[in-house]
Design a protein around this motif. Structure first.
Motif, short mmCIF file in Angstrom:
data_model
loop_
_atom_site.label_atom_id
_atom_site.label_comp_id
_atom_site.label_asym_id
_atom_site.label_seq_id
_atom_site.Cartn_x
_atom_site.Cartn_y
_atom_site.Cartn_z
N ARG A 70 0.87 -1.17 -0.09
CA ARG A 70 0.07 0.06 -0.01
C ARG A 70 0.70 1.22 0.01
O ARG A 70 0.26 2.36 -0.62
CB ARG A 70 -1.00 -0.11 1.32
N GLN A 71 1.92 1.26 0.50
CA GLN A 71 2.92 2.50 0.71
C GLN A 71 3.72 2.50 -0.58
O GLN A 71 4.16 3.62 -0.82
CB GLN A 71 3.96 2.24 1.94
N ALA A 100 -2.68 6.59 -2.71
CA ALA A 100 -3.75 6.21 -1.60
C ALA A 100 -4.85 5.52 -2.56
O ALA A 100 -5.51 4.66 -2.12
CB ALA A 100 -4.19 7.42 -0.93
N GLU A 101 -5.18 6.46 -3.63
CA GLU A 101 -6.73 6.15 -4.27
C GLU A 101 -6.64 4.78 -5.09
O GLU A 101 -7.38 3.84 -5.07
CB GLU A 101 -6.86 7.14 -5.42
N ALA A 160 -4.56 2.27 -3.77
CA ALA A 160 -4.74 1.22 -2.67
C ALA A 160 -6.01 0.95 -2.20
O ALA A 160 -6.54 -0.19 -2.07
CB ALA A 160 -3.68 1.70 -1.37
N ASP A 161 -6.65 2.10 -2.14
CA ASP A 161 -8.13 1.91 -1.87
C ASP A 161 -8.82 1.10 -2.71
O ASP A 161 -9.77 0.35 -2.60
CB ASP A 161 -8.83 3.20 -1.69
N TYR A 162 -8.73 1.46 -4.14
CA TYR A 162 -9.34 0.68 -5.17
C TYR A 162 -8.99 -0.91 -5.21
O TYR A 162 -9.86 -1.66 -5.19
CB TYR A 162 -8.85 1.31 -6.43
N THR A 219 -7.98 -2.55 -2.59
CA THR A 219 -8.58 -3.36 -1.34
C THR A 219 -9.88 -3.33 -1.65
O THR A 219 -10.69 -4.65 -1.17
CB THR A 219 -8.08 -2.46 -0.35
N ALA A 220 -10.62 -2.34 -2.06
CA ALA A 220 -12.06 -2.47 -2.20
C ALA A 220 -12.66 -3.64 -3.07
O ALA A 220 -13.57 -3.90 -2.82
CB ALA A 220 -12.85 -1.02 -2.73
N ASN A 221 -11.88 -3.74 -4.15
CA ASN A 221 -12.16 -4.69 -4.99
C ASN A 221 -11.60 -6.04 -4.71
O ASN A 221 -11.58 -7.11 -5.58
CB ASN A 221 -11.87 -4.25 -6.43
N GLN A 222 -10.99 -6.15 -3.65
CA GLN A 222 -10.11 -7.39 -3.44
C GLN A 222 -9.27 -7.96 -4.36
O GLN A 222 -9.12 -9.12 -4.29
CB GLN A 222 -11.17 -8.45 -2.94
N ASP A 224 -5.81 -7.41 -4.32
CA ASP A 224 -4.67 -7.96 -3.68
C ASP A 224 -4.93 -9.30 -3.26
O ASP A 224 -4.14 -10.14 -3.38
CB ASP A 224 -4.60 -6.96 -2.41
#
Length: 192
Positions: A154-155, A159-160, A162-164, A166-169, A171
């Protein structure tokens, strides 16, 4: 093969073009994408390996388009162009020249791509577009390796993004489908 052309403050171009895989868009690529738009009237952003879904290309074309649009929010002067792999350099070159047409500069960090297009375009490396204080030494392999481990990735992305992911799984999907092979490849490379 790369041009010694450098970008000067105040330079502005009519058309810039670049092909990269952008999987995922990371902190090293984000300033390049933004510079393509900010330095040109129109940027043609090629999504390379658009026809591939594998360990090196673990996001679909639609997901990659979503990620690029997220980091270019507020910019409208670009066209996203799917560029498939053809496994034939000369045919790929012809396709790129046909799709992209005339350009002021073609941006690539890939020596093979530069060798294919050197007679068609003035070639410049992406780092030449980005001011020194915006350069981030990250590549996609680093991000995918950290994603395979399940931590630290994520780092390495905005951020946008990483959020995308994660939200869509995405990763989790990546770890399930390509995690072990990504880590195995890292082990093989370290042993050499």
């Amino acid at each position: 093969m790369q041009s010694n052309h450098s970008i000067q403050p105040g330079d502005h171009f009519e058309r810039l073009g670049m092909v990269a895989r952008w999987r995922p868009v990371h902190l090293g690529q984000t300033p390049v994408l933004r510079a393509l738009c900010d330095l040109s009237d129109h940027a043609l952003i090629g999504i390379g390996s658009a026809n591939r879904y594998n360990m090196r290309n673990p996001f679909t074309l639609a997901e990659t388009i979503d990620m690029i649009r997220l980091v270019l929010a507020g910019r409208e002067n670009y066209t996203l162009v799917p560029v498939p792999d053809l496994d034939d350099g000369p045919r790929w070159r012809e396709m790129v020249v046909e799709i992209f047409g005339s350009l002021d500069l073609f941006v690539t960090d890939n020596p093979y791509v530069a060798s294919l297009l050197v007679y068609d375009y003035t070639i410049i490396r992406p780092v030449k577009l980005v001011p020194e204080d915006q350069k981030v030494p990250i590549d996609g392999t680093m991000v995918r390796r950290e994603m395979a481990k399940g931590n630290g990735w994520r780092q390495l992305v905005p951020a946008e993004i990483a959020d995308y992911i994660t939200a869509n799984q995405l990763d989790k999907r990546f770890r399930h489908e390509f995690g072990l092979s990504t880590l195995a490849l890292e082990t093989i490379v370290k042993r050499k």
